[in-house]
Motif scaffolding. Structure first.
Motif, PDB file in Angstrom:
ATOM      1  N   ASN A   2       1.083  -0.963   0.143  1.00  0.00           N
ATOM      2  CA  ASN A   2      -0.072  -0.126   0.249  1.00  0.00           C
ATOM      3  C   ASN A   2       0.849   1.299  -0.396  1.00  0.00           C
ATOM      4  O   ASN A   2       0.683   2.721  -0.550  1.00  0.00           O
ATOM      5  N   GLU A   3       1.530   1.218   0.714  1.00  0.00           N
ATOM      6  CA  GLU A   3       2.892   2.678   1.300  1.00  0.00           C
ATOM      7  C   GLU A   3       4.026   2.418  -0.480  1.00  0.00           C
ATOM      8  O   GLU A   3       3.188   3.271  -1.155  1.00  0.00           O
ATOM      9  N   THR A   4       3.515   1.345  -1.416  1.00  0.00           N
ATOM     10  CA  THR A   4       4.300   1.926  -2.573  1.00  0.00           C
ATOM     11  C   THR A   4       3.412   2.351  -3.386  1.00  0.00           C
ATOM     12  O   THR A   4       3.872   2.887  -4.645  1.00  0.00           O
ATOM     13  N   ARG A   5       1.960   2.176  -3.280  1.00  0.00           N
ATOM     14  CA  ARG A   5       1.021   2.611  -4.590  1.00  0.00           C
ATOM     15  C   ARG A   5       0.579   3.831  -4.363  1.00  0.00           C
ATOM     16  O   ARG A   5       0.297   4.828  -4.966  1.00  0.00           O
ATOM     17  N   GLN A   6       0.973   4.634  -2.296  1.00  0.00           N
ATOM     18  CA  GLN A   6       1.128   5.523  -2.130  1.00  0.00           C
ATOM     19  C   GLN A   6       1.909   6.349  -3.002  1.00  0.00           C
ATOM     20  O   GLN A   6       1.363   7.690  -3.580  1.00  0.00           O
ATOM     21  N   ASN A   7       3.108   6.373  -2.505  1.00  0.00           N
ATOM     22  CA  ASN A   7       4.547   6.596  -3.200  1.00  0.00           C
ATOM     23  C   ASN A   7       4.569   7.214  -5.208  1.00  0.00           C
ATOM     24  O   ASN A   7       3.908   7.690  -5.391  1.00  0.00           O
ATOM     25  N   GLU A   8       3.618   5.302  -5.608  1.00  0.00           N
ATOM     26  CA  GLU A   8       3.128   5.729  -7.114  1.00  0.00           C
ATOM     27  C   GLU A   8       2.642   7.082  -7.406  1.00  0.00           C
ATOM     28  O   GLU A   8       2.388   7.810  -8.332  1.00  0.00           O
ATOM     29  N   VAL A  39       9.994   9.029 -12.137  1.00  0.00           N
ATOM     30  CA  VAL A  39       9.200   7.759 -11.534  1.00  0.00           C
ATOM     31  C   VAL A  39       9.564   6.752 -11.720  1.00  0.00           C
ATOM     32  O   VAL A  39       9.569   6.666 -13.185  1.00  0.00           O
ATOM     33  N   PRO A  40      10.105   5.722 -11.033  1.00  0.00           N
ATOM     34  CA  PRO A  40      11.147   4.642 -12.006  1.00  0.00           C
ATOM     35  C   PRO A  40      10.614   3.979 -12.153  1.00  0.00           C
ATOM     36  O   PRO A  40       9.241   3.431 -12.515  1.00  0.00           O
ATOM     37  N   ALA A  41      11.002   3.648 -14.305  1.00  0.00           N
ATOM     38  CA  ALA A  41       9.979   3.042 -14.598  1.00  0.00           C
ATOM     39  C   ALA A  41      10.395   1.551 -14.381  1.00  0.00           C
ATOM     40  O   ALA A  41      11.237   1.286 -13.317  1.00  0.00           O
ATOM     41  N   PRO A  42       9.269   0.807 -15.163  1.00  0.00           N
ATOM     42  CA  PRO A  42       9.558  -0.946 -14.211  1.00  0.00           C
ATOM     43  C   PRO A  42      11.396  -1.336 -14.314  1.00  0.00           C
ATOM     44  O   PRO A  42      12.090  -1.409 -15.505  1.00  0.00           O
ATOM     45  N   GLY A  43      11.378  -1.891 -13.196  1.00  0.00           N
ATOM     46  CA  GLY A  43      12.953  -2.690 -13.290  1.00  0.00           C
ATOM     47  C   GLY A  43      14.693  -1.674 -12.699  1.00  0.00           C
ATOM     48  O   GLY A  43      15.048  -1.545 -12.807  1.00  0.00           O
ATOM     49  N   ALA A 104      20.340  15.911  -9.860  1.00  0.00           N
ATOM     50  CA  ALA A 104      19.579  16.548  -9.675  1.00  0.00           C
ATOM     51  C   ALA A 104      18.903  15.665  -7.786  1.00  0.00           C
ATOM     52  O   ALA A 104      19.648  15.608  -7.179  1.00  0.00           O
ATOM     53  N   PRO A 105      17.988  16.675  -7.138  1.00  0.00           N
ATOM     54  CA  PRO A 105      18.018  15.322  -6.251  1.00  0.00           C
ATOM     55  C   PRO A 105      17.628  14.116  -6.180  1.00  0.00           C
ATOM     56  O   PRO A 105      17.637  13.537  -5.270  1.00  0.00           O
ATOM     57  N   TYR A 106      16.361  13.440  -6.860  1.00  0.00           N
ATOM     58  CA  TYR A 106      16.519  12.398  -7.108  1.00  0.00           C
ATOM     59  C   TYR A 106      16.760  12.246  -8.382  1.00  0.00           C
ATOM     60  O   TYR A 106      16.781  12.588  -9.262  1.00  0.00           O
ATOM     61  N   VAL A 107      16.821  10.634  -8.792  1.00  0.00           N
ATOM     62  CA  VAL A 107      16.874  10.068 -10.234  1.00  0.00           C
ATOM     63  C   VAL A 107      17.023   8.579  -9.618  1.00  0.00           C
ATOM     64  O   VAL A 107      16.914   8.087  -8.750  1.00  0.00           O
ATOM     65  N   SER A 108      16.267   8.268 -11.006  1.00  0.00           N
ATOM     66  CA  SER A 108      16.065   7.012 -11.130  1.00  0.00           C
ATOM     67  C   SER A 108      16.597   5.676 -12.136  1.00  0.00           C
ATOM     68  O   SER A 108      16.650   6.799 -13.203  1.00  0.00           O
ATOM     69  N   VAL A 109      17.007   5.211 -11.494  1.00  0.00           N
ATOM     70  CA  VAL A 109      18.107   4.654 -12.793  1.00  0.00           C
ATOM     71  C   VAL A 109      17.761   2.783 -11.941  1.00  0.00           C
ATOM     72  O   VAL A 109      17.410   2.340 -11.718  1.00  0.00           O
ATOM     73  N   ALA A 110      18.664   1.863 -13.126  1.00  0.00           N
ATOM     74  CA  ALA A 110      18.470   0.034 -12.723  1.00  0.00           C
ATOM     75  C   ALA A 110      19.255  -0.059 -12.026  1.00  0.00           C
ATOM     76  O   ALA A 110      20.513   0.450 -12.035  1.00  0.00           O
ATOM     77  N   PRO A 111      18.499  -0.696 -11.136  1.00  0.00           N
ATOM     78  CA  PRO A 111      19.357  -0.825  -9.699  1.00  0.00           C
ATOM     79  C   PRO A 111      20.786  -1.985 -10.361  1.00  0.00           C
ATOM     80  O   PRO A 111      21.605  -1.853  -9.212  1.00  0.00           O
ATOM     81  N   ASP A 112      21.095  -2.105 -11.418  1.00  0.00           N
ATOM     82  CA  ASP A 112      22.575  -3.025 -11.884  1.00  0.00           C
ATOM     83  C   ASP A 112      23.668  -2.705 -12.003  1.00  0.00           C
ATOM     84  O   ASP A 112      24.613  -2.573 -11.678  1.00  0.00           O
ATOM     85  N   LEU A 113      23.015  -0.488 -11.978  1.00  0.00           N
ATOM     86  CA  LEU A 113      24.131   0.398 -11.733  1.00  0.00           C
ATOM     87  C   LEU A 113      25.111   0.513 -10.783  1.00  0.00           C
ATOM     88  O   LEU A 113      25.797   1.552 -10.927  1.00  0.00           O
ATOM     89  N   LEU A 114      24.093  -0.536  -9.658  1.00  0.00           N
ATOM     90  CA  LEU A 114      24.738   1.034  -8.249  1.00  0.00           C
ATOM     91  C   LEU A 114      25.237  -0.699  -7.361  1.00  0.00           C
ATOM     92  O   LEU A 114      25.274  -1.095  -8.020  1.00  0.00           O
TER      93      LEU A 114
END
Length: 316
Positions: A2-8, A39-43, A104-114
């Motif tokens: 539910n928290e994830t959906r609220q954030n989305e 907004v993070p894309a799938p993955g 920027a304060p936020y960035v959306s990235v693929a986790p395999d880059l981290l």
């Protein structure tokens, strides 16, 4: 869940102040604008940025000098170095973002880059590691092939890559001779160079007193004559590598992303074998000024860390 959906549902309405480039040009093309939080894309995962850092190659990227090989998708958010926190998990991470986005304060990235950030280092300072650390690692161990007993000259060791290169070469058991300005020389010695030569003092061949080298790593912009003189310093089988001005007959390195190597760098930091000491920490709002100072030759040598304004972060 539910928290994830609220954030989305909240994220598209949330905004942040990011650095953006709308056209190639001088430092003034860097604008700070209110834009939606990604907004993070799938993955992908959303990362709250603790800091990014300035890399000299970003000058040519911004000016359009690299557009034939690295065209920008405009409007473009700079920032290849990332240190931050994954919003969903709280994990501290670092990564190299070849498409930018960390200014920027936020960035959306693929986790395999981290990879997990060093535990022993303030998170913002860890933004100094990815680009400069990987460049030094690949130049030394892949291109130059140095190891215990190697003798290497690091030309232009006073910058961000040089700090990593000197330390990594010493960690590998090499003898390090470095060139640096008088202002940078104390730091280069602290990082482990056994000998530091003032690059303004005269020909390198005379300063080296005829002792042959196994490798030369060039990190400085050079004129044609100076670049052509470097291979003559090598002994039989020696290798010349440059990440700046190409060296005739040498290897011109373009570093790449490698999370395995980045994890090894993190491990060295946490083991106390690799010091990370940014030269300056500035607000992200100074990014255009940092570019202007770098072009004018007045920017402090070493890594400049850029920190987003925490007061402008979205409330997620």
């Amino acid at each position: 869940m539910n928290e994830t959906r609220q954030n989305e549902t909240r994220q598209p309405a949330a905004t942040m102040r990011a650095a953006r480039v709308h056209a190639y040009g001088g430092p003034a093309v860097i604008r700070h604008e209110e834009v939606p939080v990604p907004v993070p894309a799938p993955g992908e995962v959303l990362v709250e940025v603790a800091a990014t850092s300035f890399n000299p190659s970003e000058l040519a990227l911004r000016a359009g000098l690299l557009r034939q090989v690295l065209p920008l998708d405009l409007p473009y958010v700079p920032g290849w170095d990332l240190a931050g926190t994954v919003v969903a998990t709280g994990e501290r991470v670092i990564g190299r973002l070849d498409s930018g986005g960390a200014a920027a304060p936020y960035v959306s990235v693929a986790p395999d880059l981290l990879v997990p950030a060093p535990r022993s280092l303030p998170l913002a300072a860890a933004a100094a590691i990815p680009v400069a650390g990987l460049t030094a690692w690949q130049a030394l161990f892949e291109a130059a092939g140095i190891g215990r007993g190697s003798r290497i000259l690091i030309n232009g060791a006073g910058g961000g890559v040089g700090a990593f290169a000197v330390q990594l070469a010493r960690w590998a058991g090499a003898t390090v001779v470095a060139t640096a300005s008088p202002r940078s020389a104390p730091a280069v010695r602290r990082y482990g160079a056994q000998r530091v030569i003032d690059h303004t003092a005269g020909p390198l061949r005379a300063a080296l007193e005829g002792e042959p080298l196994d490798a030369v790593l060039n990190l400085a912009p050079l004129g044609p004559a100076a670049a052509a003189a470097l291979p003559a310093l090598l002994g039989p089988g020696g290798v010349a590598v440059s990440v700046a001005t190409p060296i005739p007959g040498g290897i011109h390195l373009v570093a790449r992303r490698d999370t395995g190597q980045l994890s090894r760098l993190v491990a060295l930091v946490d083991a106390g074998d690799l010091e990370v000491a940014p030269a300056a920490v500035r607000p992200l709002a100074d990014l255009a000024d940092v570019h202007a100072e770098a072009e004018a030759g007045t920017l402090v040598r070493g890594k400049t860390i850029l920190v987003p304004d925490a007061s402008r972060r979205a409330s997620l």
